[in-house]
Write a protein that holds these residues in place. Structure first.
Motif, PDB file in Angstrom:
ATOM      1  N   THR A 182      52.820  43.706  38.663  1.00 53.41           N
ATOM      2  CA  THR A 182      51.464  43.499  38.133  1.00 53.41           C
ATOM      3  C   THR A 182      51.141  42.015  38.230  1.00 53.41           C
ATOM      4  OG1 THR A 182      51.613  45.379  36.623  1.00 53.41           O
ATOM      5  CG2 THR A 182      49.985  43.687  36.096  1.00 53.41           C
ATOM      6  N   VAL A 183      49.992  41.707  38.819  1.00 49.39           N
ATOM      7  CA  VAL A 183      49.578  40.314  38.981  1.00 49.39           C
ATOM      8  C   VAL A 183      48.169  40.150  38.404  1.00 49.39           C
ATOM      9  CG1 VAL A 183      49.002  38.478  40.638  1.00 49.39           C
ATOM     10  CG2 VAL A 183      50.949  40.000  41.082  1.00 49.39           C
ATOM     11  N   ILE A 184      47.979  39.113  37.610  1.00 46.95           N
ATOM     12  CA  ILE A 184      46.637  38.782  37.096  1.00 46.95           C
ATOM     13  C   ILE A 184      46.342  37.333  37.445  1.00 46.95           C
ATOM     14  CG2 ILE A 184      45.142  38.604  35.063  1.00 46.95           C
ATOM     15  CD1 ILE A 184      46.954  40.670  33.681  1.00 46.95           C
ATOM     16  N   GLU A 185      45.186  37.109  38.060  1.00 45.75           N
ATOM     17  CA  GLU A 185      44.794  35.738  38.409  1.00 45.75           C
ATOM     18  C   GLU A 185      43.296  35.572  38.201  1.00 45.75           C
ATOM     19  OE1 GLU A 185      46.806  33.291  39.246  1.00 45.75           O
ATOM     20  OE2 GLU A 185      48.658  34.444  39.609  1.00 45.75           O
ATOM     21  N   GLY A 186      42.874  34.356  37.995  1.00 46.52           N
ATOM     22  CA  GLY A 186      41.449  34.047  37.962  1.00 46.52           C
ATOM     23  C   GLY A 186      40.937  33.694  39.344  1.00 46.52           C
ATOM     24  N   ASP A 187      39.672  33.303  39.402  1.00 48.69           N
ATOM     25  CA  ASP A 187      39.059  32.833  40.648  1.00 48.69           C
ATOM     26  C   ASP A 187      37.905  31.916  40.238  1.00 48.69           C
ATOM     27  OD1 ASP A 187      37.311  32.589  42.944  1.00 48.69           O
ATOM     28  OD2 ASP A 187      38.409  34.266  43.841  1.00 48.69           O
ATOM     29  N   HIS A 188      38.131  30.606  40.362  1.00 51.35           N
ATOM     30  CA  HIS A 188      37.129  29.679  39.833  1.00 51.35           C
ATOM     31  C   HIS A 188      35.834  29.707  40.653  1.00 51.35           C
ATOM     32  CE1 HIS A 188      40.212  28.698  37.182  1.00 51.35           C
ATOM     33  NE2 HIS A 188      40.592  27.523  37.615  1.00 51.35           N
ATOM     34  N   GLY A 189      35.900  30.263  41.857  1.00 48.39           N
ATOM     35  CA  GLY A 189      34.686  30.433  42.652  1.00 48.39           C
ATOM     36  C   GLY A 189      33.857  31.629  42.213  1.00 48.39           C
ATOM     37  N   SER A 190      34.369  32.392  41.273  1.00 49.90           N
ATOM     38  CA  SER A 190      33.618  33.548  40.753  1.00 49.90           C
ATOM     39  C   SER A 190      32.687  33.145  39.616  1.00 49.90           C
ATOM     40  CB  SER A 190      34.592  34.617  40.256  1.00 49.90           C
ATOM     41  OG  SER A 190      35.178  34.228  39.017  1.00 49.90           O
ATOM     42  N   ALA A 191      32.752  31.875  39.195  1.00 47.66           N
ATOM     43  CA  ALA A 191      31.922  31.417  38.070  1.00 47.66           C
ATOM     44  C   ALA A 191      30.485  31.186  38.527  1.00 47.66           C
ATOM     45  CB  ALA A 191      32.499  30.124  37.476  1.00 47.66           C
ATOM     46  N   TYR A 192      29.548  31.794  37.840  1.00 50.69           N
ATOM     47  CA  TYR A 192      28.135  31.468  38.030  1.00 50.69           C
ATOM     48  C   TYR A 192      27.454  31.672  36.695  1.00 50.69           C
ATOM     49  CZ  TYR A 192      27.725  36.521  38.750  1.00 50.69           C
ATOM     50  OH  TYR A 192      27.810  37.878  38.616  1.00 50.69           O
ATOM     51  N   ASN A 249      29.255  33.955  33.805  1.00 55.45           N
ATOM     52  CA  ASN A 249      30.067  35.018  34.412  1.00 55.45           C
ATOM     53  C   ASN A 249      31.323  34.431  35.025  1.00 55.45           C
ATOM     54  OD1 ASN A 249      28.189  37.642  34.781  1.00 55.45           O
ATOM     55  ND2 ASN A 249      26.984  35.766  34.955  1.00 55.45           N
ATOM     56  N   TYR A 250      32.420  35.127  34.828  1.00 61.14           N
ATOM     57  CA  TYR A 250      33.683  34.746  35.464  1.00 61.14           C
ATOM     58  C   TYR A 250      34.478  36.022  35.697  1.00 61.14           C
ATOM     59  CZ  TYR A 250      38.031  32.276  36.452  1.00 61.14           C
ATOM     60  OH  TYR A 250      39.155  31.784  37.079  1.00 61.14           O
ATOM     61  N   THR A 251      35.197  36.074  36.800  1.00 62.55           N
ATOM     62  CA  THR A 251      35.950  37.289  37.115  1.00 62.55           C
ATOM     63  C   THR A 251      37.439  37.000  37.300  1.00 62.55           C
ATOM     64  OG1 THR A 251      34.016  38.258  38.199  1.00 62.55           O
ATOM     65  CG2 THR A 251      36.145  39.265  38.670  1.00 62.55           C
ATOM     66  N   PHE A 252      38.241  37.744  36.569  1.00 63.68           N
ATOM     67  CA  PHE A 252      39.684  37.796  36.791  1.00 63.68           C
ATOM     68  C   PHE A 252      39.985  39.000  37.674  1.00 63.68           C
ATOM     69  CE2 PHE A 252      39.112  35.642  32.761  1.00 63.68           C
ATOM     70  CZ  PHE A 252      40.003  34.587  32.831  1.00 63.68           C
ATOM     71  N   THR A 299      14.654  49.883  30.828  1.00 67.21           N
ATOM     72  CA  THR A 299      15.894  49.702  31.582  1.00 67.21           C
ATOM     73  C   THR A 299      15.575  48.903  32.842  1.00 67.21           C
ATOM     74  OG1 THR A 299      16.836  51.783  30.774  1.00 67.21           O
ATOM     75  CG2 THR A 299      17.761  50.877  32.813  1.00 67.21           C
ATOM     76  N   VAL A 300      16.326  47.850  33.063  1.00 71.21           N
ATOM     77  CA  VAL A 300      16.113  46.988  34.225  1.00 71.21           C
ATOM     78  C   VAL A 300      17.426  46.836  34.981  1.00 71.21           C
ATOM     79  CG1 VAL A 300      15.501  44.673  35.019  1.00 71.21           C
ATOM     80  CG2 VAL A 300      14.288  45.670  33.077  1.00 71.21           C
ATOM     81  N   ILE A 301      17.383  46.997  36.298  1.00 67.36           N
ATOM     82  CA  ILE A 301      18.558  46.761  37.138  1.00 67.36           C
ATOM     83  C   ILE A 301      18.164  45.770  38.227  1.00 67.36           C
ATOM     84  CG2 ILE A 301      20.273  47.781  38.684  1.00 67.36           C
ATOM     85  CD1 ILE A 301      19.806  50.465  37.269  1.00 67.36           C
ATOM     86  N   GLU A 302      18.943  44.716  38.367  1.00 64.43           N
ATOM     87  CA  GLU A 302      18.681  43.719  39.411  1.00 64.43           C
ATOM     88  C   GLU A 302      19.990  43.234  40.008  1.00 64.43           C
ATOM     89  OE1 GLU A 302      15.730  42.849  40.524  1.00 64.43           O
ATOM     90  OE2 GLU A 302      14.442  43.722  38.966  1.00 64.43           O
ATOM     91  N   GLY A 303      19.927  42.733  41.212  1.00 59.41           N
ATOM     92  CA  GLY A 303      21.074  42.073  41.819  1.00 59.41           C
ATOM     93  C   GLY A 303      21.068  40.590  41.507  1.00 59.41           C
ATOM     94  N   ASP A 304      22.012  39.887  42.107  1.00 61.51           N
ATOM     95  CA  ASP A 304      22.087  38.428  41.999  1.00 61.51           C
ATOM     96  C   ASP A 304      22.841  37.948  43.232  1.00 61.51           C
ATOM     97  OD1 ASP A 304      23.015  35.753  41.436  1.00 61.51           O
ATOM     98  OD2 ASP A 304      22.479  36.110  39.335  1.00 61.51           O
ATOM     99  N   HIS A 305      22.099  37.423  44.191  1.00 63.67           N
ATOM    100  CA  HIS A 305      22.744  37.072  45.462  1.00 63.67           C
ATOM    101  C   HIS A 305      23.708  35.896  45.322  1.00 63.67           C
ATOM    102  CE1 HIS A 305      20.245  40.098  46.922  1.00 63.67           C
ATOM    103  NE2 HIS A 305      19.334  39.416  47.577  1.00 63.67           N
ATOM    104  N   GLY A 306      23.587  35.150  44.232  1.00 64.25           N
ATOM    105  CA  GLY A 306      24.546  34.077  43.972  1.00 64.25           C
ATOM    106  C   GLY A 306      25.850  34.585  43.404  1.00 64.25           C
ATOM    107  N   SER A 307      25.926  35.881  43.143  1.00 70.07           N
ATOM    108  CA  SER A 307      27.168  36.478  42.628  1.00 70.07           C
ATOM    109  C   SER A 307      28.102  36.886  43.758  1.00 70.07           C
ATOM    110  CB  SER A 307      26.847  37.707  41.773  1.00 70.07           C
ATOM    111  OG  SER A 307      26.466  38.811  42.596  1.00 70.07           O
ATOM    112  N   ALA A 308      27.639  36.738  45.004  1.00 67.75           N
ATOM    113  CA  ALA A 308      28.466  37.150  46.145  1.00 67.75           C
ATOM    114  C   ALA A 308      29.545  36.113  46.430  1.00 67.75           C
ATOM    115  CB  ALA A 308      27.583  37.344  47.378  1.00 67.75           C
ATOM    116  N   ASN A 333      32.828  40.637  46.887  1.00 68.53           N
ATOM    117  CA  ASN A 333      32.387  40.881  45.510  1.00 68.53           C
ATOM    118  C   ASN A 333      30.896  40.639  45.379  1.00 68.53           C
ATOM    119  OD1 ASN A 333      34.995  40.878  43.579  1.00 68.53           O
ATOM    120  ND2 ASN A 333      35.304  39.493  45.310  1.00 68.53           N
ATOM    121  N   TYR A 334      30.236  41.515  44.639  1.00 69.92           N
ATOM    122  CA  TYR A 334      28.821  41.342  44.343  1.00 69.92           C
ATOM    123  C   TYR A 334      28.570  41.979  42.979  1.00 69.92           C
ATOM    124  CZ  TYR A 334      23.751  41.258  44.879  1.00 69.92           C
ATOM    125  OH  TYR A 334      22.419  40.992  44.712  1.00 69.92           O
TER     126      TYR A 334
END
Lengths: 263, 263
Positions: free
Chosen positions: A136-146, A252-255, B136-145, B252-253
């Motif tokens: 099992t591996v868990i890591e962050g990704d600092h490029g996932s921050a927005y 937002n941040y994703t692990f 209810t609102v659903i939207e994307g975010d192109h900066g999340s890619a 990722n998006y």
């Protein structure tokens, strides 16, 4: 871990507190689906001050837990925190003091991101994992921050953290190819998103402010010394980054969590 | 929608197919937790070619569904696809042909991102929503890619899409402050992550390749005409972006779904 590797977040008491806070806020998100059965021989690699080890102990009370770290000081802090429920060993992950196939499961959290060759590390770990055992591996990704408000100035402070971290601060997104290249099988990766807005004050405080922004602020001196930003640029960027934890801001941040099997 | 607004993705048949594919791939992720009760009066605002409407029909078979769009052609395509199970009306969302409080629920998907003033639009919509009714609102975010392999060249092609889209291509991250500013209450936002790697070929094909990369490729002519990139820069960037859908790549998006109550 290779002793030559500089740990960008440092080893201070403040850092230990930050890691503890982070672990508590994120525990369910990251660890809620990890539980090892009674009698399972589990090795945590790179346990640090025991922030994640505490969750392993809680979720797998009847497993046999062993934890290694390269730092004697970190291990002492971890033992002081958790006690002798866990077998603690000081070791480099490339020269683990264990027999072949000694463990049923390996657990590696926030470690690969700091290594110059994570694929080699993953391959080396397979020696102590029995065939059919899991990793099992868990890591962050600092490029996932927005975040909102978006800010190129804030982004430049995050980019400093990415550049200054030895290893790969963007490793989360490539866990699947990484574990595949290290010859693990049945590789499954799931993103674990931390999302903060005004309706989630605990996340704003526990993650945005006291984990992520604090982590970026931790490289201030090094970033300025390296000439990556001027002091004025840094202050403007950090102010914008802090703004994302104020009312009306979002973050937002994703692990990434991966599980895989040793063939 | 304001007739003066240019819809960056165009109105071609290929685009209608792309939106249909996207909706099918993402249906469970985006719509799985939306179901309106029997007899509920539901208005979909900006239904386009009916890609999302089809899911409303399936998940809320006994609700009274009305759908509006500014485009007669899109409405015709939607009606051809779904039939008269839905009441179709051509209308601008700022001048809806409905009485005050006429609906119990409003559903707005992939619309706000195209508007110059989404807050004004959200405020305007409240007129036809009864007190206590939900939005209810659903939207994307192109900066999340973000993706592996990371590439500044690929990123520049995505940045073209963000710059050329009228409205706010980064709107997903700010749904919470947006709905709050428009005086809705009990605003709840959840991120919905699309993650693709080799173990998820349907997502790689359905989302990375045929939705996201296709969408970026759709602005090629406009990006080159605007001088945002040279043709060589565009080709290099798109090649890198396509690479993320090849073996070993990841993507990722994040979409954002908000629910709120009209006070």
């Amino acid at each position: 871990m290779d002793t030559a590797i500089r740990y960008v977040h440092g080893y201070s008491t403040t850092e230990a507190t930050r890691l503890g806070d982070q672990a508590d806020t994120l525990a369910e998100l990251l660890h809620g689906d990890t539980a090892y059965p009674p009698g399972a021989r589990v090795l945590e690699v790179g346990c640090g001050v025991g922030a994640q080890t505490a969750h392993l102990v809680a979720s797998s009370p009847e497993a046999h837990l062993t934890a290694v770290d390269i730092s004697a000081d970190s291990l002492a802090a971890a033992r002081a925190r958790i006690g002798d429920r866990v077998t603690w060993r000081q070791a480099d992950l490339f020269t683990l003091p264990f027999a072949d196939d000694e463990f049923d499961h390996l657990f590696v959290c926030f470690v690969l991101e700091h290594l110059p060759d994570p694929t080699a590390a993953l391959r080396s770990l397979r020696r102590v994992l029995r065939p059919g055992g899991t990793l099992t591996v868990i890591e962050g990704d600092h490029g996932s921050a927005y975040y909102h408000p978006a800010s190129p100035h804030a982004q430049r402070t995050i980019d400093c953290l990415v550049r200054l971290q030895p290893g790969d601060a963007l490793i989360g997104r490539r866990l699947h190819p990484l574990l595949t290249a290290a010859d693990y099988r049945d590789v499954t990766v799931t993103p674990r998103v931390v999302y903060a807005d005004d309706s989630r004050p605990g996340v704003v405080d526990g993650f945005t402010r006291n984990t992520f922004v604090a982590m970026v602020e931790g490289v201030r001196a090094e970033a300025l010394a390296a000439g990556l930003l001027t002091e004025a640029e840094w202050e403007r960027g950090i102010a914008d980054l802090r703004r994302t934890a104020d009312p009306g801001g979002t973050f937002n941040y994703t692990f990434f969590k991966a599980t895989a099997v040793n063939p």
